[in-house]
Structures are given as structure tokens and as C-alpha cells.
Write a protein that holds these residues in place. Structure first.
Motif, short mmCIF file in Angstrom:
data_model
loop_
_atom_site.label_atom_id
_atom_site.label_comp_id
_atom_site.label_asym_id
_atom_site.label_seq_id
_atom_site.Cartn_x
_atom_site.Cartn_y
_atom_site.Cartn_z
N VAL A 1 0.85 -1.20 0.00
CA VAL A 1 0.00 0.00 0.00
C VAL A 1 0.88 1.25 0.00
O VAL A 1 0.61 2.21 -0.72
N LYS A 2 1.95 1.22 0.81
CA LYS A 2 2.88 2.36 0.82
C LYS A 2 3.49 2.57 -0.55
O LYS A 2 3.64 3.71 -0.99
N ALA A 3 3.83 1.50 -1.23
CA ALA A 3 4.42 1.62 -2.57
C ALA A 3 3.40 2.18 -3.56
O ALA A 3 3.74 3.00 -4.42
N LEU B 1 -9.65 9.76 5.35
CA LEU B 1 -9.23 9.92 3.96
C LEU B 1 -8.71 8.62 3.35
O LEU B 1 -8.24 8.61 2.20
N PHE B 2 -8.78 7.51 4.10
CA PHE B 2 -8.39 6.20 3.59
C PHE B 2 -9.21 5.17 4.33
O PHE B 2 -9.59 5.37 5.49
N VAL C 1 3.23 7.20 0.18
CA VAL C 1 3.24 7.95 1.44
C VAL C 1 3.84 7.07 2.53
O VAL C 1 3.87 5.84 2.43
N SER C 2 4.31 7.71 3.59
CA SER C 2 4.92 6.98 4.69
C SER C 2 3.86 6.26 5.53
O SER C 2 2.66 6.53 5.41
N ARG C 3 4.33 5.39 6.40
CA ARG C 3 3.43 4.65 7.29
C ARG C 3 2.63 5.62 8.16
O ARG C 3 1.42 5.47 8.31
N SER C 4 3.31 6.61 8.74
CA SER C 4 2.62 7.55 9.62
C SER C 4 1.57 8.37 8.86
O SER C 4 0.47 8.60 9.37
N THR C 5 1.89 8.80 7.65
CA THR C 5 0.93 9.55 6.84
C THR C 5 -0.25 8.66 6.47
O THR C 5 -1.40 9.11 6.48
#
Length: 72
Positions: free
Chosen positions: A11-13, A30-31, A17-21
Motif C-alpha cells: 500500500v505504501k508503494a 481519507l483512507f 506515502v509513509s506509514r505515519s501519513t
């Protein structure tokens, strides 16, 4: 129709976005929330990730993305 579950690294790829974002976006609506895959594993349906990416690419507002998250 194939139902693929993406784990966090995928999902990050996909979202870049970063894990924290990523988790901040979940908290802000928003997700989509993750699907439980077991005691210590979660993932997200690839169709939901693709739909949210398409909305971002299309320039949808945060309110429109929240409505999409609620629909998904």
C-alpha cells in the motif's frame, strides 16, 4: 473478478506515502480502514487502494475523498 489484499508495504508503494501519513489519513477519514487477516495482520483490498489513488490523481477534494471512503 480477483480480490487481492495488499499488506502495508505494498500500500505504501502504491500510494507513495509513509506509514505515519497512511495511518493519519485513516484517522482523518481519507483512507479506508484495514481488513483483519489474522491476529496480527491487516491489509487493504487492492480495488479500494486503486479507487482512492484514482480520486487523488483526479484532484478530488478531501470532502469528496471522505465520501468515497464512506461508500467503499
Amino acid at each position: 473478478m480477483t480480490h487481492t489484499i495488499l499488506r502495508l508495504p505494498a500500500v505504501k508503494a502504491e500510494t507513495a506515502v509513509s506509514r505515519s501519513t497512511h495511518y493519519l489519513r485513516i484517522a482523518q477519514g481519507l483512507f479506508t480502514k484495514p481488513v483483519s487477516l489474522g491476529a496480527r495482520a491487516v491489509g487493504w483490498p487492492s480495488s479500494e487502494v486503486a479507487a482512492l489513488n484514482a480520486a487523488r490523481i483526479a484532484g478530488k477534494s478531501d470532502e469528496e475523498i471522505r465520501a468515497l471512503v464512506a461508500k467503499l
